[in-house]
Write an enzyme that holds these catalytic residues in place. Structure first.
Site: not given
Ligand code: NAG
Ligand code: NAG
Length: 314
Positions: A63, A124, A154
């Site tokens: 975020k 990340h 966020s």
């Molecule tokens: C939120 O969920 C989706 C589905 O698993 C995933 O691809 C995505 O990376 C997730 N976002 C984070 C920041 O975890």
């Protein structure tokens, strides 16, 4: 690459993401950093990922402006051609290195291993967890940092809507989790500092969300220079337009509308929520802000890393 991208995109479209069971995965420690359980369970595969010298890594704390930088980079790589940048959703165009979803969705590593170079990869992961191979090959990395309070706000709204993330709890509880680094991908403080301390030793562009907001053109030019790409003023203007908040929010290939409500419940909070600087002021009470600042000074002592936003006044 284009062809693989089309194939992958059609697989993902055919995969009935909606009927799959998604759950809020618990966090599990990887070398002391809490991360979504499926990622921790596949850690060896991720740590052993083989980078190539012309890979470009876009690294951020969640975020902090990831999707925004991904769109900027993709447009620069495609000479500002917005049609090409709409060939597939963000997560297909620039795959997410460490993501591991339930089968049949391929893992980030599986996808990246199949695409042709030059590749752009999102992560990340905090600096110390990035697969060593990226540094052995001296790969370029673009890091985007966002001030702690806006980043927290966020992430809080994101954890309410990303149904694979742990429950955020109440706002007050969430502040506690964030400051303790008890959220996915760990401590914001360690993350921004980790890359900052390495920026001169690597081929790294360390960018700030607040700078991108203040003067998108200046920051886009920096990214172009870093990527050794020259584009006409007209093209740069197009890129500025296509990467503005409103245009991206309405771009189905950038706004994550391809993710079903069982994963991203955008009716709770949209993926592209506000994109503002200073929105934390509408969330923190004065007391919360003061406590946060005191803790912030302690955690950020001894670093030259400074965010432009005023922290110490509401
Ligand atoms: C939120 O969920 C989706 C589905 O698993 C995933 O691809 C995505 O990376 C997730 N976002 C984070 C920041 O975890
Ligand atoms: C994404 O973009 C599409 C097309 O403009 C739009 O219909 C949709 O409402 C947007 N989704 C979100 C969550 O903003």
């Amino acid at each position: 690459t284009a062809q693989f991208c089309t194939v992958l995109y059609s697989i993902l479209k055919m995969t009935d993401l909606e009927s799959m069971t998604w759950r809020r995965f618990p966090l599990k420690l990887v070398e002391g950093v809490p991360i979504m359980e499926p990622i921790a369970d596949n850690w060896e595969m991720i740590a052993n990922f083989q980078a190539r010298p012309d890979d470009l890594l876009i690294a951020t704390y969640p975020k902090a402006g990831t999707t925004w930088m991904q769109e900027i980079v993709d447009l620069i790589c495609h000479d500002g051609n917005a049609g090409k940048a709409r060939r597939a959703p963000t997560h297909v165009r620039i795959p997410f290195l460490e993501i591991c979803s339930p089968p049949p969705v391929p893992s980030g590593v599986e996808v990246i291993n199949k695409i042709a170079s030059p590749r752009v990869i999102k992560t990340h992961l905090p600096f110390q967890l990035v697969p060593k191979s990226f540094w052995e090959h001296n790969c370029k990395v673009i890091y985007v940092a966002r001030n702690a309070k806006d980043n927290l706000v966020s992430y809080y709204h994101f954890d309410r809507m990303n149904l694979t993330q742990p429950e955020p709890g109440t706002w007050e509880e969430y502040i506690g989790k964030f400051t303790q680094g008890n959220v996915g991908w760990g401590s914001w403080y360690d993350h921004v500092r980790g890359y900052w301390e390495e920026r001169d030793k690597r081929r790294m562009l360390y960018a700030f969300y607040e700078d991108m907001k203040e003067d998108p053109k200046r920051e886009i030019l920096k990214v172009m220079k870093f990527l050794e790409k020259e584009l006409s003023d007209d093209v740069v203007d197009k890129i500025i337009h296509h990467t503005s908040f409103q245009v991206m929010k309405d771009n189905p290939m950038a706004n994550y509308s391809s993710f079903p409500e069982t994963i991203f419940k955008q009716s709770i909070s949209s993926f592209m929520r506000k994109g503002d600087v200073g929105d934390w002021k509408t969330h923190f009470t004065v007391a919360q802000s003061e406590a946060f600042d005191e803790d912030y000074r302690r955690k950020m002592a001894g670093t030259s890393l400074r965010f432009r936003i005023l922290f110490f006044a509401v």
